[in-house]
Design a protein around this motif. Sequence first.
Motif, PDB file in Angstrom:
ATOM      1  N   GLU A   7       0.922  -1.252  -0.003  1.00 20.72           N
ATOM      2  CA  GLU A   7      -0.062   0.084   0.031  1.00 20.72           C
ATOM      3  C   GLU A   7       0.954   1.335  -0.074  1.00 20.72           C
ATOM      4  OE1 GLU A   7       0.589  -1.758   4.042  1.00 20.72           O
ATOM      5  OE2 GLU A   7      -0.091  -2.475   2.237  1.00 20.72           O
ATOM      6  N   ASP A   8       2.103   1.240   0.379  1.00 19.75           N
ATOM      7  CA  ASP A   8       2.933   2.358   0.402  1.00 19.75           C
ATOM      8  C   ASP A   8       4.078   2.565  -0.779  1.00 19.75           C
ATOM      9  OD1 ASP A   8       2.171   3.395   2.668  1.00 19.75           O
ATOM     10  OD2 ASP A   8       3.407   2.374   3.959  1.00 19.75           O
ATOM     11  N   GLY A   9       3.740   1.322  -1.935  1.00 18.51           N
ATOM     12  CA  GLY A   9       4.431   1.426  -2.764  1.00 18.51           C
ATOM     13  C   GLY A   9       5.662   0.621  -2.842  1.00 18.51           C
ATOM     14  N   HIS A  24      12.873  -2.501  -1.824  1.00 15.78           N
ATOM     15  CA  HIS A  24      12.684  -1.381  -0.673  1.00 15.78           C
ATOM     16  C   HIS A  24      13.086  -1.708   0.385  1.00 15.78           C
ATOM     17  CE1 HIS A  24      10.612   0.593  -4.226  1.00 15.78           C
ATOM     18  NE2 HIS A  24      11.436   1.761  -3.912  1.00 15.78           N
ATOM     19  N   ILE A  25      12.267  -2.833   1.063  1.00 13.60           N
ATOM     20  CA  ILE A  25      12.088  -3.262   2.383  1.00 13.60           C
ATOM     21  C   ILE A  25      13.563  -3.771   2.850  1.00 13.60           C
ATOM     22  CG2 ILE A  25      11.052  -4.868   4.306  1.00 13.60           C
ATOM     23  CD1 ILE A  25       9.292  -2.434   3.269  1.00 13.60           C
ATOM     24  N   TYR A  26      14.074  -4.624   2.002  1.00 14.28           N
ATOM     25  CA  TYR A  26      15.317  -5.110   2.461  1.00 14.28           C
ATOM     26  C   TYR A  26      16.501  -4.212   2.421  1.00 14.28           C
ATOM     27  CZ  TYR A  26      13.124  -9.598   1.256  1.00 14.28           C
ATOM     28  OH  TYR A  26      12.239 -10.904   1.213  1.00 14.28           O
ATOM     29  N   THR A  27      16.317  -3.126   1.553  1.00 16.27           N
ATOM     30  CA  THR A  27      17.353  -2.306   1.516  1.00 16.27           C
ATOM     31  C   THR A  27      17.277  -1.119   2.747  1.00 16.27           C
ATOM     32  OG1 THR A  27      17.225  -2.106  -0.991  1.00 16.27           O
ATOM     33  CG2 THR A  27      17.965  -0.121   0.073  1.00 16.27           C
ATOM     34  N   ALA A  28      15.872  -0.752   3.112  1.00 18.57           N
ATOM     35  CA  ALA A  28      15.779  -0.016   4.216  1.00 18.57           C
ATOM     36  C   ALA A  28      16.051  -0.378   5.569  1.00 18.57           C
ATOM     37  CB  ALA A  28      14.318   0.364   4.355  1.00 18.57           C
ATOM     38  N   LYS A  29      16.067  -2.041   5.835  1.00 13.85           N
ATOM     39  CA  LYS A  29      16.481  -2.593   6.948  1.00 13.85           C
ATOM     40  C   LYS A  29      17.882  -3.072   6.790  1.00 13.85           C
ATOM     41  CE  LYS A  29      12.365  -2.854   8.576  1.00 13.85           C
ATOM     42  NZ  LYS A  29      11.979  -1.875   9.517  1.00 13.85           N
ATOM     43  N   GLY A  49       8.066   8.514  -4.038  1.00 17.01           N
ATOM     44  CA  GLY A  49       8.952   8.398  -5.247  1.00 17.01           C
ATOM     45  C   GLY A  49      10.255   8.156  -5.159  1.00 17.01           C
ATOM     46  N   LYS A  50      10.756   7.453  -3.965  1.00 13.16           N
ATOM     47  CA  LYS A  50      11.931   6.749  -3.845  1.00 13.16           C
ATOM     48  C   LYS A  50      12.072   5.678  -4.608  1.00 13.16           C
ATOM     49  CE  LYS A  50      13.588   9.160   0.291  1.00 13.16           C
ATOM     50  NZ  LYS A  50      12.784  10.235   0.086  1.00 13.16           N
ATOM     51  N   THR A  51      13.145   5.329  -5.357  1.00 15.17           N
ATOM     52  CA  THR A  51      13.761   4.323  -6.004  1.00 15.17           C
ATOM     53  C   THR A  51      14.184   3.353  -4.678  1.00 15.17           C
ATOM     54  OG1 THR A  51      15.681   4.816  -6.928  1.00 15.17           O
ATOM     55  CG2 THR A  51      13.772   4.901  -8.270  1.00 15.17           C
ATOM     56  N   VAL A  57       9.794  12.711  -5.077  1.00 14.77           N
ATOM     57  CA  VAL A  57       8.739  13.553  -5.345  1.00 14.77           C
ATOM     58  C   VAL A  57       9.238  15.018  -4.827  1.00 14.77           C
ATOM     59  CG1 VAL A  57       6.924  12.042  -4.756  1.00 14.77           C
ATOM     60  CG2 VAL A  57       7.978  13.473  -2.815  1.00 14.77           C
ATOM     61  N   LYS A  58      10.316  15.164  -4.370  1.00 14.96           N
ATOM     62  CA  LYS A  58      10.897  16.578  -4.041  1.00 14.96           C
ATOM     63  C   LYS A  58      11.752  16.718  -5.087  1.00 14.96           C
ATOM     64  CE  LYS A  58      10.238  16.399   0.693  1.00 14.96           C
ATOM     65  NZ  LYS A  58      10.892  16.573   2.377  1.00 14.96           N
ATOM     66  N   GLY A  59      12.009  16.056  -6.109  1.00 14.73           N
ATOM     67  CA  GLY A  59      13.045  16.362  -7.101  1.00 14.73           C
ATOM     68  C   GLY A  59      14.474  15.758  -6.709  1.00 14.73           C
TER      69      GLY A  59
END
Length: 452
Positions: free
Chosen positions: A177-179, A184-189, A215-217, A246-248
């Motif tokens: 639901e957050d895209g 993304h999850i493995y990277t953030a952790k 907007g983050k890859t 999303v902030k460029g």
Amino acid sequence: MHCDKAPKEKPRGNATTLKKLLEDKRKRETCSGLTSYAANPTALMLTQMPVSEQLTCQGASSSYADSTAVSADHWGPIQDSLLSYDPNQGGQTFPVGYDVTMDPDFNPQQHLQGFAPQSYGCQMGAAGQSTVSTWSSLEPSQAPQASFGSCLDAATLENARMLLREMDYARIIGQDEDGDTILHIYTAKGLREWAFAAAEKLRDLGKLDAKEHKGKTALLVAVTANQPDIVKDLLSFGADVNACDVKGQNALHLAAHDCSPQILQVILSNRPAINLEARDFEGMTPLHRVAISHSVTMKGLFVSGTANVFLQAKAAEKLSCVQMLVNAGASPLSQEIKSGKTVLHLAVKEGNVDLLRYLLSIPMYDVKDFVNMKAHGHTALHMAACLHGDPRQEEILRLLLSRGADPSIRNLENGLPAHLLQAGVQGERLKLLLKKRSTSTRRRPAASPDQE
């Protein structure tokens, strides 16, 4: 086997009875050692992690604090009763250890435990795992390279690859639901091996640069999470280094804002693909961002006193980031779009003497043009004249004058820097300093070339 949700129908029985039956079903599963999971693609591989991997994380993402948990202790045994389809396996079906609950009131967050909200920056460690630096069992094209003293764990990487080979195609590329994708999850952790395996798969599927709701890859998440090893891995897989949120802001903006020398080193090594002069939606380049960040730290150091060792180290680290960008080719003459300020204007405006000294020491074809550039009509000397009550004001004025700042330049209101000085004894003394230099500047054209 996955099935599309059927259209809603009117209940044929008592709703209370149906709810009771579902509760009884869950109780029976719990008693038999089974656990049901929500159909969340980002949670799938985490449910299949070996229990032997007791992973610890210091400083998980604040932005991803409520993401899927990664502690293996919270996940039940793999269920062999469910089958999924993987197009990469020739169309055959196989167990994936994933269950989809039929309870409409089921809350997936009930099972997502193990990580408390913290800040970005993970240091991962795995109990009972041997770290290796040789990769003879892997193909040369797949052999990961160690960076920053960290090596991939061969056993963990192979396990991750195996589970990805057995994962349903829709779940590999799926976003919650957050895209967020599994990458993304493995990277953030900070789960490097799992992120490495997921990146391999998503690269082959053309989804390596999928974006979440901000907007983050995955690359931008890795930069924000201060994961230089994962950043290097993702870039080696071909992640778009110029992708923006999303902030460029691209990867270089985020690395400059957080002032991570290791991250900057990895990104800058990706030249010439990286755009050093890219501007975010506020019109700032990465060099503007790092200059602002350095000024914030210097302000804190000025207030707390020079004895603050931590802030001293941070200030030195951030100044090194400024130097890295300039040495890589970032232009100090670049002006932010909204106000036209260069990094020199930003340094003077914040009374940042250390940054000012460095900027004035950069070899330039004509340093006078740099020093006298205008931002909405104001030169750096005009801004220095407005530092009323700042004990560093005179030092800043003298530094600018020594590098060719012209006190006779007027702003849009036809005002000279001397007109903007504060009233009182200090102001009058500084006016004499500017007047003396202004007189010297007017006489200089009459001098001979040899005297110049």
